[in-house]
Each structure stands twice: as structure tokens, then as C-alpha cells.
Design a protein around this motif. Structure first.
Motif, PDB file in Angstrom:
ATOM      1  N   VAL A  87     -24.839   1.932  -3.724  1.00 18.13           N
ATOM      2  CA  VAL A  87     -23.746   2.472  -2.914  1.00 18.13           C
ATOM      3  C   VAL A  87     -22.934   1.293  -2.392  1.00 18.13           C
ATOM      4  CG1 VAL A  87     -23.132   3.723  -0.805  1.00 18.13           C
ATOM      5  CG2 VAL A  87     -24.998   4.555  -2.250  1.00 18.13           C
ATOM      6  N   THR A  89     -19.699   0.270   0.137  1.00 17.97           N
ATOM      7  CA  THR A  89     -19.040   0.831   1.305  1.00 17.97           C
ATOM      8  C   THR A  89     -17.965  -0.125   1.822  1.00 17.97           C
ATOM      9  OG1 THR A  89     -19.431   1.752   3.517  1.00 17.97           O
ATOM     10  CG2 THR A  89     -20.831  -0.068   2.834  1.00 17.97           C
ATOM     11  N   ARG A 106     -21.777   4.678  -6.270  1.00 14.51           N
ATOM     12  CA  ARG A 106     -21.163   5.611  -5.314  1.00 14.51           C
ATOM     13  C   ARG A 106     -20.398   4.803  -4.269  1.00 14.51           C
ATOM     14  NH1 ARG A 106     -22.937  10.339  -1.918  1.00 14.51           N
ATOM     15  NH2 ARG A 106     -20.985  10.766  -0.858  1.00 14.51           N
ATOM     16  N   MET A 108     -18.656   4.875  -0.480  1.00 20.15           N
ATOM     17  CA  MET A 108     -18.576   5.577   0.809  1.00 20.15           C
ATOM     18  C   MET A 108     -17.674   4.781   1.733  1.00 20.15           C
ATOM     19  SD  MET A 108     -22.391   6.746   1.844  1.00 20.15           S
ATOM     20  CE  MET A 108     -23.465   7.543   0.679  1.00 20.15           C
ATOM     21  N   TRP A 112     -19.301   5.918   7.403  1.00 21.88           N
ATOM     22  CA  TRP A 112     -20.017   6.825   6.520  1.00 21.88           C
ATOM     23  C   TRP A 112     -20.828   7.799   7.355  1.00 21.88           C
ATOM     24  CZ3 TRP A 112     -24.202   4.249   8.326  1.00 21.88           C
ATOM     25  CH2 TRP A 112     -24.163   2.867   8.344  1.00 21.88           C
ATOM     26  N   ARG A 113     -21.123   8.914   6.730  1.00 28.94           N
ATOM     27  CA  ARG A 113     -21.938   9.934   7.406  1.00 28.94           C
ATOM     28  C   ARG A 113     -23.410   9.623   7.156  1.00 28.94           C
ATOM     29  NH1 ARG A 113     -20.017  15.623   5.424  1.00 28.94           N
ATOM     30  NH2 ARG A 113     -22.246  15.521   5.149  1.00 28.94           N
ATOM     31  N   ASP A 116     -25.095  11.478   4.302  1.00 29.70           N
ATOM     32  CA  ASP A 116     -24.751  10.997   2.955  1.00 29.70           C
ATOM     33  C   ASP A 116     -25.586   9.779   2.572  1.00 29.70           C
ATOM     34  OD1 ASP A 116     -22.842  12.983   2.671  1.00 29.70           O
ATOM     35  OD2 ASP A 116     -21.179  11.685   3.303  1.00 29.70           O
ATOM     36  N   MET A 119     -29.189  10.887   1.941  1.00 27.76           N
ATOM     37  CA  MET A 119     -29.324  11.604   0.667  1.00 27.76           C
ATOM     38  C   MET A 119     -29.363  10.623  -0.501  1.00 27.76           C
ATOM     39  SD  MET A 119     -26.969  14.999   1.379  1.00 27.76           S
ATOM     40  CE  MET A 119     -26.631  15.203  -0.337  1.00 27.76           C
ATOM     41  N   GLU A 120     -28.525   9.607  -0.475  1.00 21.47           N
ATOM     42  CA  GLU A 120     -28.527   8.593  -1.542  1.00 21.47           C
ATOM     43  C   GLU A 120     -29.841   7.818  -1.552  1.00 21.47           C
ATOM     44  OE1 GLU A 120     -26.334   8.005  -4.061  1.00 21.47           O
ATOM     45  OE2 GLU A 120     -25.325   9.802  -3.361  1.00 21.47           O
TER      46      GLU A 120
END
Length: 131
Positions: A87, A89, A106, A108, A112-113, A116, A119-120
């Protein structure tokens, strides 16, 4: 014979902002992953060279100190350690020069939340168990 001991799965955070790194670490400590914090892409690569078999999740900022930025880091990781769920960011939208970002990374945008990120991390931990 004894049981085979699985290595500790790791979430590697690469963030130069102390507060943001601490927030990400506190969040990821709620998962089954061991959290390792670094402040630069170079430091993260050093860790990966020594412990790549343990790293399941990479959570990196785009803007980092030193020579490599987060995008350079994720490109290297996707080539050398493709099993690491990644991820990227940033507090800014992606720049046009990030068109060649690996498609399985991914992005973000900050802030970021938490859900989220969790979950990743969970997907990374599950994917690591299957390998």
C-alpha cells in the motif's frame, strides 16, 4: 520430530513523519502482524534484504527522505519480493509520473481510514498463510 516454526509475519511501515508512523503502527499492532517501523526507503530495503521471508505487508508513504521515494520503493519491492502486499499512501493525489506504478499496489490518500488499512493488513496476513 518437532513442529516447524513459522516465521513471524511482519507489517513494514515506511513513513518519515513520527506522528503518522506512530498512528499506523498503533493501528497495525491490532492485527496478527508484527510491526516494524522505518523512516526511509533505503532503511526499508535494508530490512527486506535481511528479513524478506517474514514481510507480508508494506505500508509506505510516497514522500520520503534520502534518494528513493515511496514509489521507487514499491517498484523495487514488487519486482524483488512480489508476495508482499503493498500500500502506497500520500497526503497529495497521485502525480502524473506515477502512471507506471505497479497495478497491484493499492493507493490510499491521507488521511486514510483505519478500516481500509486494517483490511489490507488482514489480506496480507491471510495471503501469507497460504504461501
Amino acid at each position: 520430530m518437532g513442529q516447524k516454526i513459522q516465521p513471524q509475519r511482519v507489517a513494514l511501515i515506511v513513513e518519515d513523519d513520527f506522528d503518522v508512523r506512530g498512528l499506523a503502527a498503533a493501528l497495525l499492532e491490532e492485527t496478527d502482524l508484527k510491526v516494524v517501523e522505518t523512516t526511509s526507503a533505503e532503511e526499508a530495503l535494508d530490512y527486506l534484504r535481511q528479513h524478506s521471508e517474514e514481510v507480508a505487508f508494506l505500508f509506505a508513504d510516497v514522500r520520503l527522505p534520502c534518494l528513493m521515494n515511496g514509489l521507487d520503493l514499491v517498484r523495487a519491492v514488487r519486482i524483488k519480493w512480489p508476495w508482499v502486499r503493498t500500500v502506497l499512501t500520500s497526503g497529495r493525489p497521485l502525480e502524473p509520473d506515477t502512471d507506471d506504478m505497479p497495478r497491484d499496489v493499492r493507493f490510499m490518500q491521507k488521511p486514510w481510514r483505519a478500516l481500509d488499512v486494517l483490511m489490507e493488513a488482514e489480506k496480507a496476513a491471510q495471503g501469507y498463510r497460504r504461501n
